[in-house]
Scaffold this motif. Sequence first.
Motif, PDB file in Angstrom:
ATOM      1  N   GLU A 114      -1.263  12.086  -7.300  1.00 56.06           N
ATOM      2  CA  GLU A 114      -0.381  11.537  -8.013  1.00 56.06           C
ATOM      3  C   GLU A 114       0.678  10.973  -7.223  1.00 56.06           C
ATOM      4  N   GLY A 115       0.776  11.692  -6.099  1.00 55.89           N
ATOM      5  CA  GLY A 115       2.062  11.164  -5.254  1.00 55.89           C
ATOM      6  C   GLY A 115       1.847  11.830  -3.667  1.00 55.89           C
ATOM      7  N   LEU A 116       2.565  11.175  -2.861  1.00 62.81           N
ATOM      8  CA  LEU A 116       2.494  11.599  -1.453  1.00 62.81           C
ATOM      9  C   LEU A 116       4.061  11.515  -1.138  1.00 62.81           C
ATOM     10  N   SER A 125       0.809  -1.370  -0.003  1.00 69.39           N
ATOM     11  CA  SER A 125      -0.059  -0.052  -0.011  1.00 69.39           C
ATOM     12  C   SER A 125       1.003   1.355  -0.004  1.00 69.39           C
ATOM     13  N   THR A 126       0.291   2.441  -0.341  1.00 70.35           N
ATOM     14  CA  THR A 126       0.997   3.592  -0.234  1.00 70.35           C
ATOM     15  C   THR A 126       1.408   3.836   0.951  1.00 70.35           C
ATOM     16  N   ARG A 127       0.754   3.835   2.035  1.00 67.22           N
ATOM     17  CA  ARG A 127       0.990   3.909   3.310  1.00 67.22           C
ATOM     18  C   ARG A 127       2.373   3.147   3.798  1.00 67.22           C
ATOM     19  N   HIS A 169     -13.334  10.864  -2.744  1.00 67.89           N
ATOM     20  CA  HIS A 169     -14.469  10.388  -3.723  1.00 67.89           C
ATOM     21  C   HIS A 169     -14.185   8.846  -4.249  1.00 67.89           C
ATOM     22  N   SER A 170     -12.896   8.279  -3.603  1.00 59.09           N
ATOM     23  CA  SER A 170     -12.598   6.957  -3.953  1.00 59.09           C
ATOM     24  C   SER A 170     -12.592   6.029  -3.210  1.00 59.09           C
ATOM     25  N   ILE A 210      -5.576   9.065   2.709  1.00 58.69           N
ATOM     26  CA  ILE A 210      -5.650   9.612   1.117  1.00 58.69           C
ATOM     27  C   ILE A 210      -4.365   8.517   0.505  1.00 58.69           C
ATOM     28  N   SER A 211      -4.590   7.910  -0.685  1.00 50.94           N
ATOM     29  CA  SER A 211      -3.734   7.133  -1.448  1.00 50.94           C
ATOM     30  C   SER A 211      -3.581   7.532  -2.877  1.00 50.94           C
ATOM     31  N   VAL A 212      -2.627   7.157  -3.474  1.00 49.65           N
ATOM     32  CA  VAL A 212      -2.208   7.487  -4.902  1.00 49.65           C
ATOM     33  C   VAL A 212      -3.469   6.952  -5.713  1.00 49.65           C
TER      34      VAL A 212
END
Length: 510
Positions: free
Chosen positions: A409-411, A321-323, A439-440, A392-394
């Motif tokens: 797009e990026g974190l 995951s992005t996290r 929204h996702s 929030i995720s990519v």
Amino acid sequence: MTRAINTRPRIQALVGYVVQYLLPAVISLVLTLYASRYLQDTIGRSLGMTLTYAGSAGVFSVALVLALSAMFEVGHKRIAVQIIRKYSRRPLFLIGFFAALSDGMNSPQIALQIGDNIASCLSVFAGLLACIIFAFLAIRLRRPVAHLIRDRALAQRLGQPALQESLRIFSALWYWPILLMLVVTALNLLGIGEGSERAMRGALLTSGLIIGAVFLSTILHHSFRTPARRTSIYRERLLNVLYALLRIALAVTFIELLSQIWGFSLLAFASDSNTGKVISDSLGRILLILLVTWLAWVVLDTAIQQTLEPTVTRHGTREPSTRVKTILPLMRNAIKVILVVVCTITTMANLGVNVAPFLAGAGVIGLAIGFGSQQLVQDVITGLFIIIEDTISVGDWVVVDSNHAGTVEGLTIRTLRLRDSRGFVHSVPFGQIKAVINHSRQFAYAFFSVQFTYDTDTDQAIDMIRQAGSQISDDPLLSLSLQGSLTVFGVDSMNLDGVTITAQFRTMSG
């Protein structure tokens, strides 16, 4: 017997060199010795015997080397053998001649007849010439001989990589021990310094120790670095640590043996003298600190890298995951800094350095940086909590405020990067984010309303909406985005134009 020799070219070449060079030299030496029995004991007889002995030794040296070279004349080694034969005949004869002449001049009969000083000078001069020619020949033939040492069949090279690597290293170093031995021999001839025999023995032992150390190092390298079947990443990293420790142990053993060869012992210095004890204790503690720090870093870094690797399952590859991708690299860098700081402080403390002023100074510098970068600290802390809570995720479509909305797009640890519907990129610091509309996440609702006139039957209107919802649910394309059937809420409002009925679909997010 003749047939067996004719069918084996190498044996035939060996016999040819023996008959052509060695046999005439031996016969001439025997005849000279036999004839000298009938001559008077004069200076001419002694010099003639010495020169005959020297000439026979020179011919014997040529015959011996050329005969041995015939045993290597096979395959790709033929060119190297031809080069050795081309350039070694005359130098080999001179080496054998001058070496035997130097030995002959040391005989008591020669010294008695021509004088001790002249005999000694001639012996030293002939020995030095033999050493110089031998060194020149070794340097000139270093590449052909190296080719003979390392060139083996392909199956042997592939089947024994450690031995092949050792031969390759030895082929590049084979002439250095010879040059060292020649230098010591020349010094011995000149009588420079005392204990020249001990120096020569030490030089030879040093050469053997270097060759043995190189061989063991090559064995270790191929034992630990040879690609093997896939194993655990922890095992691979720990094997690398073990390999490094063995290399260090090999280096320490080499230094200790080398010092003992030349009359000094590091272990005795460390155990007998007070200075040696202090140095050895400090080095031991420092090495232990470095080893513990290294092992801790290997274990933690391996765990982080293994977590960041994609997981392969039967259904495909699943990315972390992005996290996880954001937090773990930060954690890795933080762990590295902490380990380096702790290792440095403990090492300085073991060296007797007072670390309290350094810690106080570091605290003051940290406070100054904290006060000077409050906004940066706020961005980092806010971003850290947003990432930890997985807000929030990519790939998510988010609305941050009235001016910033788009696809993530990026974190980073400090900013959020969005691309809006027009293609523009927004970089928003986390400290400016007060609320986020995502929204996702999981699902969404498609809400709609239909207005009817007052003379319309409400039940029929609701049935018509449900029929339309059923048709949408049965559609093969639209049904992929739905997560349930249509829900009709009934009459939502009334106005001058008629009655409004509302309904909704539960859909996929995004």
